[in-house]
Write a protein that holds these residues in place. Structure first.
Motif, PDB file in Angstrom:
ATOM      1  N   SER A   1      18.865 -14.873  27.281  1.00 10.65           N
ATOM      2  CA  SER A   1      19.007 -15.729  28.452  1.00 10.65           C
ATOM      3  C   SER A   1      18.819 -14.865  29.687  1.00 10.65           C
ATOM      4  O   SER A   1      18.706 -13.638  29.610  1.00 10.65           O
ATOM      5  CB  SER A   1      20.388 -16.396  28.478  1.00 10.65           C
ATOM      6  N   GLY A   2      18.783 -15.502  30.857  1.00  8.00           N
ATOM      7  CA  GLY A   2      18.692 -14.772  32.113  1.00  8.00           C
ATOM      8  C   GLY A   2      17.496 -13.843  32.179  1.00  8.00           C
ATOM      9  O   GLY A   2      16.392 -14.189  31.751  1.00  8.00           O
ATOM     10  N   LYS A   3      17.724 -12.633  32.698  1.00  5.83           N
ATOM     11  CA  LYS A   3      16.627 -11.688  32.911  1.00  5.83           C
ATOM     12  C   LYS A   3      15.957 -11.277  31.607  1.00  5.83           C
ATOM     13  O   LYS A   3      14.744 -11.028  31.578  1.00  5.83           O
ATOM     14  CB  LYS A   3      17.144 -10.451  33.653  1.00  5.83           C
ATOM     15  N   LYS A   4      16.722 -11.216  30.536  1.00  4.77           N
ATOM     16  CA  LYS A   4      16.126 -10.827  29.253  1.00  4.77           C
ATOM     17  C   LYS A   4      15.145 -11.889  28.772  1.00  4.77           C
ATOM     18  O   LYS A   4      14.040 -11.568  28.293  1.00  4.77           O
ATOM     19  CB  LYS A   4      17.218 -10.605  28.208  1.00  4.77           C
ATOM     20  N   LEU A   5      15.502 -13.150  28.897  1.00  3.99           N
ATOM     21  CA  LEU A   5      14.598 -14.227  28.510  1.00  3.99           C
ATOM     22  C   LEU A   5      13.388 -14.260  29.435  1.00  3.99           C
ATOM     23  O   LEU A   5      12.251 -14.458  28.978  1.00  3.99           O
ATOM     24  CB  LEU A   5      15.325 -15.563  28.546  1.00  3.99           C
ATOM     25  N   LEU A   6      13.616 -14.047  30.722  1.00  2.48           N
ATOM     26  CA  LEU A   6      12.499 -14.005  31.665  1.00  2.48           C
ATOM     27  C   LEU A   6      11.524 -12.893  31.302  1.00  2.48           C
ATOM     28  O   LEU A   6      10.302 -13.088  31.354  1.00  2.48           O
ATOM     29  CB  LEU A   6      13.022 -13.818  33.096  1.00  2.48           C
TER      30      LEU A   6
END
Length: 515
Positions: free
Chosen positions: A296-301
């Motif tokens: 999620s968040g920056k990792k998913l981005l």
């Protein structure tokens, strides 16, 4: 003026075909300049498109006046801004009875053709031959509308199919008449589906993240708050990035809705075997990562960004291969020497800057378009131009290369003096921009503005918000200086210039506080 136009037209008709150049205009869809190695070598190698830069001129400051598919094509046909040609957004219908560039070329004795994406809702006029995609068209086994109005399905990948059709027309064109061919590709438009061989080549590539990928948009204006073109929430795992919905069903935050899942299956079911199984196996790696890590968040981005660029650039690689096929044909047929070859896109495209994909904005990433022109014997090889040019100039340039006077209804300028080295720039201090489409896709607010060599003024007139940028010190347009006391005199001047340019271009439609 009208008498002079017909005098020059008569002269052009009586000039031998050997002296009048053929014109090949190639336009891809959503092809950002950074995805061409002649502009930026960090993402992809495009040797065939680069050949046009090596043998012709590359424009570093080419822009559009309305960054969206249909309006850019209407501007090509008319040399007019959207408010003049009547095609403001993709819901409009182009009036085929009006004057257009192809009709001018026909009258000058050119054989004219358009093949590929048209996207103007009406059938082409002014063309001796046309084959067009309905709407956006399909990547696999595309349907083609023929001149009789009937639709046929052609097996294969869209970029290959469109190139095949263009080469077939070139092989059968009348050698005694010059030609104008508009070759319009669908790729690399969303949903970024490439042929298997390029999916295989790009599946494990890793690309540098743009400095603004993780930009915090808090505190920016309403336009930034409302937009729905951010990679993290808006680029879909299944429909855009081809992750099988089965990997997402047990992850509530990532579970696709029925429409997204249906789009995924529609894409995959269109791919013939055995390619389908191999492609699904490649994309299954993405699904396994999502199921295992549930990012999620920056990792998913970060994941989404890499997968997005893998697919987008794989589509570009196929474009480049097919440009090479066309250039090779011109060589083998002895046509290269007397052919003006133009390569461009309908606008720029976000490749992660500001965390975004898509286009529409007046910011340079979106407003800029690649432009490369080869004209042997007229353009000095490996030339680079910093002239401030716009897509309203494309039609006047095409017409003037044929030796025909530019009709007075065209609003653009001919680039021939720049191409031939007679003058380094155009007599134009500012470019005009006006974007109209809101909510239909990506929720970008309507806005207009002007861009000079150094500064940019943008007005989001439905919410009465202004932005001002110093492009020399802030090329990524991150710092809105509209309240800067040091820039108030320049802002006042730019506002006056905006009003004057609206008057010059006869854009009299209401726009917030502007007179």
């Amino acid at each position: 003026m009208r008498l002079l136009y017909f005098v020059l037209l008569f002269a052009a008709l009586h000039t031998s075909a050997q002296q009048r150049p053929n014109i090949l205009y190639i336009m891809s869809d959503d092809h950002d300049a950074d995805a061409i190695s002649a502009y930026n070598k960090t993402l992809i190698a495009t040797p065939h498109i680069d050949r046009l830069a090596k043998e012709g001129m590359l424009f570093k400051r080419a822009f559009v006046g309305n960054s969206i598919c249909g309006p850019s094509r209407a501007t090509l046909m008319t040399g007019q801004h959207s408010h003049k040609n009547g095609f403001r957004d993709n819901r409009d219908r182009f009036d085929g009875t009006r004057d257009n560039m192809a009709k001018v070329m026909q009258q000058a004795g050119y054989q004219t053709a358009v093949i590929g994406k048209w996207h103007l809702q009406s059938y082409p006029t002014g063309f001796d031959f046309w084959k067009i995609l309905p709407g956006q068209g399909q990547y696999i086994n595309p349907r083609i509308i023929n001149m009789g109005g009937d639709t046929t399905t052609i097996k294969g990948y869209a970029t290959d199919v469109i190139t095949d059709e263009a080469l077939s027309w070139l092989r059968h064109q009348d050698p005694n008449k010059p030609f104008l061919l508009l070759l319009h590709h669908k790729a690399p438009h969303r949903y970024f589906l490439a042929p298997l061989k390029y999916i295989e080549q790009y599946q494990d590539k890793k690309f540098p993240e743009p400095a603004t990928l993780y930009t915090d948009t808090a505190g920016r204006g309403k336009a930034w708050q409302l937009q729905t073109m951010s990679i993290l929430p808006d680029l879909k795992l299944s429909s855009d990035l081809k992750v099988d919905p089965q990997y997402l069903m047990n992850i509530p935050a990532l579970k696709p809705d029925s429409a997204e899942a249906a789009y995924y299956y529609a894409i995959m079911n269109r791919i013939p075997e055995p390619d389908r199984s191999r492609i699904k196996a490649i994309y299954a790696k993405r699904g396994e990562i999502i199921r295992r890590e549930q990012p999620s968040g920056k990792k998913l981005l970060a994941y989404k960004f890499q997968w997005y660029l893998q697919d987008y650039l794989a589509c570009v690689a196929s474009i480049d291969e097919n440009i090479g096929r066309v250039l090779d044909y011109l060589d083998s047929a002895g046509l290269t020497r007397n052919t003006v070859t133009i390569y461009t896109s309908d606008q720029g495209f976000y490749l992660g800057e500001n965390g975004w994909f898509d286009k529409r904005w007046m910011y340079d990433v979106s407003m800029q378009t690649p432009l490369l022109v080869r004209w042997p014997g007229h353009i000095k090889p490996a030339s680079v131009s910093n002239a401030l040019v716009q897509n309203i100039d494309f039609a006047p340039t095409i017409v003037s290369t044929a030796g025909v006077a530019i009709p007075n209804w065209m609003q653009g300028l001919s680039l021939v003096p720049v191409l031939t080295g007679k003058q380094p720039t155009l007599n134009r201090p500012n470019l005009y921009y006006h974007f109209y489409e809101y909510k239909a896709d990506h929720t970008v607010l309507q806005h207009l503005g002007i861009r000079s060599e150094r500064y940019k003024l943008i007005y989001f007139y439905t919410v009465n918000e202004w932005e001002f940028y110093d492009l020399l010190k802030d090329p990524q347009e991150q710092h809105n200086l509209i309240r800067s006391t040091a820039h108030q005199s320049m802002i006042t001047k730019m506002k006056q210039d905006l009003v004057a340019l609206r008057k010059e271009y006869e854009d009299n439609e209401p726009a917030g506080a502007l007179p």
